[in-house]
Scaffold this motif. Structure first.
Motif, PDB file in Angstrom:
ATOM      1  N   ARG A   1       0.882   6.961   7.225  1.00 34.36           N
ATOM      2  CA  ARG A   1      -0.537   6.929   7.580  1.00 34.36           C
ATOM      3  C   ARG A   1      -1.040   8.276   8.095  1.00 34.36           C
ATOM      4  O   ARG A   1      -1.932   8.343   8.931  1.00 34.36           O
ATOM      5  CB  ARG A   1      -0.807   5.848   8.625  1.00 34.36           C
TER       6      ARG A   1
ATOM      7  N   SER B   1      -1.678  12.751   6.972  1.00 34.37           N
ATOM      8  CA  SER B   1      -1.803  13.721   5.900  1.00 34.37           C
ATOM      9  C   SER B   1      -1.281  15.073   6.371  1.00 34.37           C
ATOM     10  O   SER B   1      -1.264  15.357   7.575  1.00 34.37           O
ATOM     11  CB  SER B   1      -3.255  13.850   5.439  1.00 34.37           C
TER      12      SER B   1
ATOM     13  N   GLU C   1      -5.322  14.612  -1.915  1.00 35.61           N
ATOM     14  CA  GLU C   1      -6.728  14.374  -1.600  1.00 35.61           C
ATOM     15  C   GLU C   1      -7.625  15.521  -2.041  1.00 35.61           C
ATOM     16  O   GLU C   1      -8.739  15.311  -2.508  1.00 35.61           O
ATOM     17  CB  GLU C   1      -6.895  14.176  -0.089  1.00 35.61           C
TER      18      GLU C   1
ATOM     19  N   ASN D   1      -1.861  12.921   1.386  1.00 36.32           N
ATOM     20  CA  ASN D   1      -1.972  11.781   2.299  1.00 36.32           C
ATOM     21  C   ASN D   1      -0.954  10.715   1.935  1.00 36.32           C
ATOM     22  O   ASN D   1      -0.836  10.326   0.767  1.00 36.32           O
ATOM     23  CB  ASN D   1      -3.388  11.189   2.229  1.00 36.32           C
TER      24      ASN D   1
ATOM     25  N   GLN E   1      -5.318  -0.178   0.950  1.00 37.43           N
ATOM     26  CA  GLN E   1      -5.549  -1.244   1.929  1.00 37.43           C
ATOM     27  C   GLN E   1      -6.576  -2.225   1.376  1.00 37.43           C
ATOM     28  O   GLN E   1      -7.573  -1.821   0.773  1.00 37.43           O
ATOM     29  CB  GLN E   1      -6.057  -0.663   3.249  1.00 37.43           C
TER      30      GLN E   1
ATOM     31  N   ASP F   1      -6.378   4.898  -1.288  1.00 31.63           N
ATOM     32  CA  ASP F   1      -5.975   4.060  -0.157  1.00 31.63           C
ATOM     33  C   ASP F   1      -6.008   2.602  -0.595  1.00 31.63           C
ATOM     34  O   ASP F   1      -7.073   2.044  -0.858  1.00 31.63           O
ATOM     35  CB  ASP F   1      -6.919   4.282   1.022  1.00 31.63           C
TER      36      ASP F   1
ATOM     37  N   HIS G   1      -0.419   7.026   2.309  1.00 35.91           N
ATOM     38  CA  HIS G   1      -1.191   5.832   2.648  1.00 35.91           C
ATOM     39  C   HIS G   1      -0.314   4.678   3.103  1.00 35.91           C
ATOM     40  O   HIS G   1      -0.830   3.616   3.470  1.00 35.91           O
ATOM     41  CB  HIS G   1      -2.016   5.392   1.434  1.00 35.91           C
TER      42      HIS G   1
ATOM     43  N   ASP H   1       0.828  -1.210   0.000  1.00 36.10           N
ATOM     44  CA  ASP H   1       0.000   0.000   0.000  1.00 36.10           C
ATOM     45  C   ASP H   1       0.860   1.257   0.000  1.00 36.10           C
ATOM     46  O   ASP H   1       0.506   2.281   0.576  1.00 36.10           O
ATOM     47  CB  ASP H   1      -0.944   0.006   1.210  1.00 36.10           C
TER      48      ASP H   1
END
Length: 696
Positions: free
Chosen positions: A287, A289, A234, A256, A627, A625, A258, A228
């Motif tokens: 993790r 921003s 954003e 951000n 994940q 993101d 990620h 990731d």
């Protein structure tokens, strides 16, 4: 063994019916006294045993016939563990190929989407003559390459090879439901769905399960590497929704990281109107921003476009964010009243000297009597400052101004003729009531922070010892369709807005000439509040959202251009595709072909001039993101099973083995017919009747 219609196995219970009938119809033998016939009794017992054996055989045949018919209707399938079941079941397969932009991630093994296409083609190659296939490209909307199953496997493979990544996010249910719809039409016994994706969690949120309506076997094939490591832009937030030329504007860029592993060194570069303006470098923790701020001043009015670039990484789709905004040039404001000094100074501090032609707001004053015959064509906003009486001629002027899509702002005090205003209530945001004196001064305690007029103010700007205070005000009764933008601390409406025809009317419950009603005019907030109100009145005349996400519809009203058609083109599109769109009778243009991010140019050809506008389209930041959802959770949500494409065993061979088997319902029907024939012979066979002895 498996069954294609297992619910029909309940029919096996009907095999008990012959037994129940047999038990119900049994008769008890009657005892009859007779003379001793020993040899006749022995013969009778032998005959009874033979009849009982025959009846038992008939009973078993009947039960077997019902059982065989029930099994045949359930369509049993013998799998390949049986040595005599070497046939291959005909298959209908739907391949769901994730083409959301997260599939553009380039890992160690290459781009995810290219790997997914290779897996999809291998699934297609595993099919044989007589099988059928359909292919769906999955993002937040299903994009079926084939709406129906096709037996042209070569054509399906060619379409998979030509498939491209979209700029859309992921959403699983619509594509999965479409796959079930397609498979419900097939007669092939083996139904399969292959979901090939990186299984980003974004596509699995905000929905429950999807029922397996088609009864298909669903295989999940992950192609991601579980990495990731991605950084994205954003949002580009503009500090002020109402932008005037020569006024500074702040661009707040949210970035951000990620990745859960390490911080990232990034560089942001701002481009406006195709020119590089400034670059900033920073570090984004894992993790988390950050927000970087650029300040820019627009020297010319009109629509300005630009973008912010981020340091390249493994996923390029989210490293650029586009924006389009309108900067307003000279806004001509007519201030009507006997005492307009405070108002004109607030709108333009240079208005009492030699005003600069570059200044955004250009106020002009006139009396109420002069307004009755004033030419309003060249003015954008009219502000009434404590005008005591609305004559019929003034009302006609205001009505024509509102009908032209323009705005009127009313500042009111206690000396106005309330009845003349209320007779004009259909064109006002509120009805006016009596004057109220507040012994304890009120403040502006409640306002809509998202409204463009107030978005430059902080939450505490109108509270505390330096906040403006109000000593007098009128009772206001807002119209049903009006909007209260702000209230005083006793809940009295302070600013009320109402759309009237194509224009706007705003009442501000304060005097614009008397300092004994409030100290707002000498408060630092008076100038920005009044200027924001005028900018908003100008902006709302052609208000539309210029910053969209991929797939959104651009809607704008160009009634002032008096045009019937417009052309829309994506700036920098090498294909040069120019789409012509019809404009409705109301002047509204709608454009929904926003499948690619970028800046779009709109040309509206009016009767006497060309009107040019722009809007920006960006990817959905939620897709950035990477994940993933746990495969076991995905299995439970849609009733699937995993199938890993990177196994040492050939995917082709594994799929082939899953499809081996043979339907034997036909054989069961034949066996049932044979049993019916035997049962019929036994049931209708009667033993030879004994010959009657002749009379002596």
């Amino acid at each position: 063994m498996g069954f294609l219609n297992p619910i029909l196995l309940l029919g096996v219970l009907a095999a008990a019916v012959p037994l129940l009938i047999h038990l119900w119809s049994r008769r008890q033998a009657k005892r009859v006294d007779f003379s001793s016939l020993m040899f006749l009794l022995v013969a009778h017992r032998q005959n009874v045993r033979r009849i009982q054996l025959k009846n038992l055989l008939i009973l078993l045949l009947r039960a077997a016939i019902i059982t065989l018919i029930a099994l045949a209707l359930a369509r049993p399938l013998l799998k390949n563990q049986f040595s005599f079941a070497g046939a291959r079941a005909k298959t209908s397969a739907v391949v769901i190929l994730d083409n959301s932009f997260s599939m553009g991630y380039k890992g160690v093994q290459g781009q995810r989407f290219e790997k997914a296409k290779q897996v999809a083609m291998e699934v297609n190659d595993s099919l044989r003559r007589g099988d059928s296939v359909a292919v769906i490209l999955m993002s937040d909307i299903p994009d079926p390459i084939f709406m129906k199953l096709t037996r042209d496997l070569d054509a399906a493979k060619a379409e998979i090879r030509r498939a491209e990544i979209s700029s859309r996010p992921t959403l699983v249910p619509p594509s999965l439901e479409l796959a079930h719809d397609i498979l419900e039409t097939t007669v092939n016994p083996n139904k399969e769905i292959y979901l090939i994706s990186d299984f980003g969690r974004n596509g699995w949120t905000n929905w429950g399960g999807v029922p397996n309506r088609s009864g298909a076997k669903i295989y999940l094939i992950p192609v991601g590497e579980g990495n990731d490591d991605n950084t994205s832009i954003e949002e580009v937030h503009i500090s002020n929704q109402l932008i005037g030329a020569h006024r500074p504007v702040q661009f707040k860029v949210s970035v951000n990281n990620h990745s859960a592993l390490s911080p990232r060194e990034i560089t942001l570069t701002l481009y406006i109107d195709d020119k590089k303006r400034r670059s900033l470098s920073s570090t984004v923790p894992a993790r988390e921003s950050i927000a970087a701020t650029f300040t820019q001043k627009f020297e010319s009015p009109g629509t300005h476009t630009g973008h912010v670039d981020l340091t390249p990484d493994r996923l390029q789709f989210d490293n650029r964010r586009y924006f389009a905004l309108g900067a307003y040039g000279q806004i001509r404001v007519l201030c009507v009243g006997e005492q307009t000094l405070y108002l004109t100074l607030a709108l333009n501090p240079e208005s009492q000297v030699t005003p600069s032609s570059d200044y955004t707001i250009l106020p002009v004053s006139c009396s109420a009597q002069e307004f009755e015959d004033f030419a309003l064509e060249d003015y954008d906003v009219v502000v009434f400052v404590d005008v005591p009486l609305l004559t019929d001629r003034i009302k006609q002027q205001l009505q024509s101004f509102n009908r032209a899509g323009k705005s009127v702002v009313y500042l009111v005090e206690d000396k106005i003729d309330v009845s003349s205003y209320n007779r004009f209530s259909n064109w006002l945001p509120a009805s006016l009531g009596a004057l109220t004196d507040w012994q304890v001064p009120l403040n502006l305690s409640e306002f809509d922070p998202d409204h463009p007029i107030f978005d430059i103010f902080g939450a505490n700007d109108f509270s505390g010892q330096y906040a403006p205070q109000f000593y007098q005000g009128l009772v206001l009764d807002p119209a049903e369709e009006a909007r209260v933008i702000a209230r005083l601390s006793d809940d009295t409406p302070f600013m009320v807005e109402r759309r009237i025809h194509t224009g706007t009317a705003i009442i501000i419950n304060v005097s614009g000439s008397r300092r004994d009603a409030s100290n707002l005019m000498v408060n630092p907030h008076f100038v920005p509040l009044l200027q924001q109100t005028v900018l908003y009145c100008k902006a709302i005349q052609s208000a539309h959202d210029r910053n969209l996400l991929v797939g959104d519809t651009f809607t704008a009203n160009y009634r002032h251009a008096k045009a019937t058609k417009a052309s829309v083109v994506r700036v920098g599109d090498s294909s040069g595709s120019n789409r012509t769109i019809s404009i409705g009778a109301s002047g509204v243009l709608k454009f929904d072909q926003t499948e690619l991010p970028g800046i779009y140019q709109v040309d509206i050809h009016g009767r006497d001039r060309l009107v040019r506008d722009f809007f920006a389209v960006n990817v959905d930041p939620a897709e950035s993101d990477l994940q993933t959802i746990e495969i076991q959770e995905a299995i439970e949500r849609i009733g699937a099973q995993p199938l890993f494409a990177d196994s040492s065993e050939s995917l082709h061979l594994r799929l082939d083995s899953y499809r081996m088997g043979k339907e034997i319902w036909g054989e069961l029907i034949i066996l049932a017919l044979i049993f019916m024939l035997i049962e019929g012979i036994l049931s209708n066979h009667q033993g030879a009747a004994p010959k009657e002895s002749s009379a002596a």
